[in-house]
Design a protein around this motif. Structure first.
Motif, PDB file in Angstrom:
ATOM      1  N   UNK A  86      14.515  16.420 -65.403  1.00 36.49           N
ATOM      2  CA  UNK A  86      15.448  16.706 -64.308  1.00 36.49           C
ATOM      3  C   UNK A  86      15.252  15.731 -63.147  1.00 36.49           C
ATOM      4  N   UNK A  87      14.013  15.279 -62.930  1.00 38.91           N
ATOM      5  CA  UNK A  87      13.758  14.302 -61.861  1.00 38.91           C
ATOM      6  C   UNK A  87      14.451  12.983 -62.186  1.00 38.91           C
ATOM      7  N   UNK A  88      14.330  12.529 -63.413  1.00 35.54           N
ATOM      8  CA  UNK A  88      14.977  11.277 -63.809  1.00 35.54           C
ATOM      9  C   UNK A  88      16.500  11.418 -63.710  1.00 35.54           C
ATOM     10  N   UNK A  89      17.017  12.539 -64.141  1.00 39.18           N
ATOM     11  CA  UNK A  89      18.456  12.789 -64.061  1.00 39.18           C
ATOM     12  C   UNK A  89      18.930  12.737 -62.611  1.00 39.18           C
ATOM     13  N   UNK A  90      18.146  13.315 -61.704  1.00 44.14           N
ATOM     14  CA  UNK A  90      18.491  13.295 -60.274  1.00 44.14           C
ATOM     15  C   UNK A  90      18.441  11.872 -59.724  1.00 44.14           C
ATOM     16  N   UNK A  91      17.473  11.089 -60.165  1.00 40.14           N
ATOM     17  CA  UNK A  91      17.366   9.707 -59.702  1.00 40.14           C
ATOM     18  C   UNK A  91      18.567   8.893 -60.166  1.00 40.14           C
ATOM     19  N   UNK A  92      18.974   9.113 -61.403  1.00 39.25           N
ATOM     20  CA  UNK A  92      20.151   8.417 -61.913  1.00 39.25           C
ATOM     21  C   UNK A  92      21.390   8.827 -61.118  1.00 39.25           C
ATOM     22  N   UNK A  93      21.506  10.116 -60.841  1.00 42.65           N
ATOM     23  CA  UNK A  93      22.636  10.608 -60.064  1.00 42.65           C
ATOM     24  C   UNK A  93      22.654  10.057 -58.652  1.00 42.65           C
ATOM     25  N   UNK A  94      21.481   9.988 -58.030  1.00 47.85           N
ATOM     26  CA  UNK A  94      21.412   9.450 -56.670  1.00 47.85           C
ATOM     27  C   UNK A  94      21.787   7.972 -56.660  1.00 47.85           C
ATOM     28  N   UNK A  95      21.251   7.209 -57.600  1.00 46.09           N
ATOM     29  CA  UNK A  95      21.580   5.782 -57.664  1.00 46.09           C
ATOM     30  C   UNK A  95      23.071   5.564 -57.830  1.00 46.09           C
ATOM     31  N   UNK A  96      23.682   6.312 -58.741  1.00 42.01           N
ATOM     32  CA  UNK A  96      25.122   6.187 -58.977  1.00 42.01           C
ATOM     33  C   UNK A  96      25.911   6.627 -57.749  1.00 42.01           C
ATOM     34  N   UNK A  97      25.447   7.669 -57.069  1.00 44.92           N
ATOM     35  CA  UNK A  97      26.133   8.149 -55.858  1.00 44.92           C
ATOM     36  C   UNK A  97      26.063   7.107 -54.744  1.00 44.92           C
ATOM     37  N   UNK A  98      24.901   6.483 -54.576  1.00 47.98           N
ATOM     38  CA  UNK A  98      24.771   5.431 -53.560  1.00 47.98           C
ATOM     39  C   UNK A  98      25.749   4.297 -53.855  1.00 47.98           C
ATOM     40  N   UNK A  99      25.836   3.925 -55.118  1.00 46.83           N
ATOM     41  CA  UNK A  99      26.769   2.864 -55.512  1.00 46.83           C
ATOM     42  C   UNK A  99      28.209   3.274 -55.211  1.00 46.83           C
ATOM     43  N   UNK A 100      28.574   4.479 -55.616  1.00 43.65           N
ATOM     44  CA  UNK A 100      29.963   4.926 -55.486  1.00 43.65           C
ATOM     45  C   UNK A 100      30.411   5.040 -54.027  1.00 43.65           C
ATOM     46  N   UNK A 101      29.472   5.307 -53.113  1.00 48.92           N
ATOM     47  CA  UNK A 101      29.892   5.397 -51.704  1.00 48.92           C
ATOM     48  C   UNK A 101      29.670   4.069 -50.976  1.00 48.92           C
ATOM     49  N   UNK A 103      27.040   2.044 -50.720  1.00 46.96           N
ATOM     50  CA  UNK A 103      25.740   1.754 -50.117  1.00 46.96           C
ATOM     51  C   UNK A 103      24.928   0.908 -51.114  1.00 46.96           C
ATOM     52  N   UNK A 104      25.428  -0.300 -51.368  1.00 49.44           N
ATOM     53  CA  UNK A 104      24.903  -1.147 -52.441  1.00 49.44           C
ATOM     54  C   UNK A 104      23.470  -1.590 -52.194  1.00 49.44           C
ATOM     55  N   UNK A 105      23.157  -2.014 -50.974  1.00 45.49           N
ATOM     56  CA  UNK A 105      21.784  -2.444 -50.684  1.00 45.49           C
ATOM     57  C   UNK A 105      20.797  -1.294 -50.897  1.00 45.49           C
ATOM     58  N   UNK A 106      21.190  -0.129 -50.443  1.00 45.92           N
ATOM     59  CA  UNK A 106      20.338   1.049 -50.601  1.00 45.92           C
ATOM     60  C   UNK A 106      20.192   1.421 -52.080  1.00 45.92           C
ATOM     61  N   UNK A 107      21.278   1.285 -52.849  1.00 49.02           N
ATOM     62  CA  UNK A 107      21.234   1.573 -54.283  1.00 49.02           C
ATOM     63  C   UNK A 107      20.262   0.629 -54.985  1.00 49.02           C
TER      64      UNK A 107
END
Length: 167
Positions: A86-101, A103-107
């Motif tokens: 679940x931690x890895x799944x959350x990390x993947x989700x956060x990375x994709x969310x940063x990209x989608x909004x 926030x490329x540098x942060x992603x």
């Protein structure tokens, strides 16, 4: 209810998770409220449950509310051992969310940090590469715009037809 889940409850949540996700995805007009309300009710019974919090993050992600998605993904990341699925799944989700909004540098920074723990994770690598490509594309667009502005500024002033007739 202290957030600990029995094996029977875990089995139930494992069935509910994909069902709720599918229900939201095929919901009329993509309205997330029924799925969110259901998850909130389950989170009252099982607070801080990483599977339910990830589900909330995914529902918000699918409804393009990336800021809310990041909040739920962060909650899982902060409280779940990094080796947990679940931690890895959350990390993947956060990375994709940063990209989608946007926030490329942060992603990129986030994915770089997480790839130290999850070296070959394809989703984190994909988000990092998409973010790098997007930054390069934006830099190229900015450079072209600057060059066009410079050309316009360097061009000699052309007399207008009105000014030549008045002389």
């Amino acid at each position: 209810c202290n957030g600990h889940v029995t094996k029977v409850e875990w089995a139930l949540l494992s069935v509910l998770y994909p069902t709720l996700t599918r229900a939201f995805i095929v919901a009329p007009e993509g309205k997330p409220e029924p799925a969110i309300d259901t998850c909130k009710g389950l989170l009252k019974l099982y607070p801080n449950n990483p599977m339910l919090e990830n589900l909330m993050g995914e529902i918000y992600w699918y409804s393009e509310d990336y800021g809310s998605a990041i909040l739920f993904f962060n909650s899982v990341i902060q409280r779940t051992p990094y080796t947990d699925h679940e931690a890895l799944k959350a990390k993947q989700g956060k990375g994709e969310s940063l990209y989608m909004c946007g926030r490329y540098d942060e992603a990129i920074e986030f994915c770089n940090d997480q790839l130290l723990l999850h070296e070959n994770d394809e989703e984190l690598i994909d988000v990092k590469m998409k973010s790098l490509e997007k930054i390069q594309e934006l830099n190229e667009q900015t450079q072209k715009a600057n060059e066009q502005t410079q050309k316009a500024n360097d061009a000699p002033d052309q007399p207008t037809s009105d000014s030549s007739q008045n002389q």
